[in-house]
Design an enzyme around this catalytic site. Structure first.
Site, PDB file in Angstrom:
ATOM      1  N   TYR A 216     -14.786   1.601   9.758  1.00 46.27           N
ATOM      2  CA  TYR A 216     -13.352   1.917   9.905  1.00 46.27           C
ATOM      3  C   TYR A 216     -13.073   2.503  11.287  1.00 46.27           C
ATOM      4  CZ  TYR A 216      -8.745   3.855   8.697  1.00 46.27           C
ATOM      5  OH  TYR A 216      -7.400   4.155   8.651  1.00 46.27           O
TER       6      TYR A 216
ATOM      7  N   GLN B 274      -2.745  -8.769  29.302  1.00 44.68           N
ATOM      8  CA  GLN B 274      -2.889 -10.189  29.638  1.00 44.68           C
ATOM      9  C   GLN B 274      -1.609 -10.982  29.408  1.00 44.68           C
ATOM     10  OE1 GLN B 274      -6.613 -11.766  28.365  1.00 44.68           O
ATOM     11  NE2 GLN B 274      -6.043 -13.897  28.668  1.00 44.68           N
TER      12      GLN B 274
ATOM     13  N   GLY C  57       0.820  -1.200   0.000  1.00 47.41           N
ATOM     14  CA  GLY C  57       0.000   0.000   0.000  1.00 47.41           C
ATOM     15  C   GLY C  57       0.857   1.255   0.000  1.00 47.41           C
TER      16      GLY C  57
END
Length: 322
Positions: free
Chosen positions: A150, A167, A17
């Site tokens: 989005y 976590q 991209g």
């Protein structure tokens, strides 16, 4: 031959991209091995064509909605269409890319012990009530609007990243990217910089939505990539979220006038109705980036526009048509 211990194996999703292709080149220039994943929905192989002969570069067609396995030391998760026409074309897939893609890449990072960067967005702030936007601002987002696939997808991705951090103590980085422009932007991406430049070069009317008083801050791509790489190099205690963008603010009308002047175009400016949930103003507070990584953008808007216009002019002269 002994391998350079500073060389890393790095995975870049969305690597073909606009931002991803610039990042891949930067990482290769620094001597790293780069594995580029892309499904080519809103990207193009031509963006990374110059990298194909590099033995440290590998291109794989893959959609991160589905799991992927590789031995890597760092992951830059950039995969997701970022312009409204692209992410609204298939909103369900946009949400899957944000959410399932984040889960898949975090699972890979957990398995390999890789440090992972999430390309979040200024869209998490929505149509902001706080200006300029600081990282502590929670945002003003329509969860059911046309942009929510989005906006909320990226907000959920951030939540997943910080849950993995809490976590599993995973080394994460979350960067909120503001408007970025430069060579290799998709000519059909529907964003103002590329729209205005193409329209000006073709002598077509320049379309401004609304009165053109809405503001944006435009960061040149080289500055943004430098920020991204510096952020990734910080210690594991600094996770972000961190704003990444240029704090210089312009109205859309001012941008249109600059493009017309620099191109020498005869294009006239016309006005169309404002799209749904279009933010009125957008400007990053980059105090955190200055403090933590000593970064601020260097390229002025006019200088960046000259380079971007030259890129699109070359594209048109090479035979590109709508």
């Amino acid at each position: 031959m002994q391998m350079d211990k500073r060389r890393k194996s790095i995975l870049v999703t969305g690597g073909a991209g606009f931002l991803g292709s610039h990042l891949c080149k930067r990482l290769l220039d620094e001597g790293h091995e780069v594995l580029c994943l892309d499904n080519f929905f809103s990207s193009a192989k031509s963006n990374v064509e110059e990298l194909m002969d590099n033995p440290r570069f590998e291109l794989v067609r893959h959609d991160i909605v589905f799991p992927y396995y590789a031995e890597v030391q760092e992951i830059y998760n950039l995969a997701c269409p970022a312009s409204p026409p692209h992410y609204q074309h298939d909103p369900i897939h946009t949400i899957k890319t944000c959410v399932n893609g984040a889960l898949n890449m975090l699972g890979l990072a957990k398995r390999t012990g890789a440090k992972i960067y999430q390309a979040s967005t200024s869209e998490v702030y929505g149509d902001p009530d706080v200006h300029p936007q600081v990282e502590g601002y929670w945002g003003h987002v329509n969860p059911n609007g046309i942009r929510s696939c989005y906006d909320e997808g990226k907000r959920c991705a951030e939540a997943i990243f910080f849950s993995y951090r809490r976590q599993y103590n995973l080394p994460i980085k979350v960067g909120r990217i503001f408007n970025t422009y430069g060579p290799k932007m998709h000519p059909h991406d529907g964003r103002v910089v590329s729209n205005f430049i193409i329209q000006a070069l073709l002598g077509e009317p320049i379309t401004i939505y609304g009165e053109g008083q809405q503001t944006r801050s435009f960061c040149y791509v080289d500055d943004l990539i430098d920020c991204m790489v510096r952020f990734m190099a910080t210690d594991n205690e600094f996770t972000g979220p961190m704003n990444m963008g240029n704090p210089c603010e312009f109205t859309i009308g001012e941008l249109a006038e600059k493009v017309v002047r620099i191109t020498g175009s005869s294009s006239k400016i016309i006005h169309e109705p404002l799209p749904g949930d279009d933010p009125r103003q957008r400007r990053p507070d980059i105090s955190l980036a200055k403090e933590k990584i000593g970064w601020e953008p260097k390229v002025a808007l006019e200088d960046g526009l000259v380079k971007t216009i030259a890129y699109f002019d070359g594209l048109l002269k090479s035979g590109w048509t709508r």
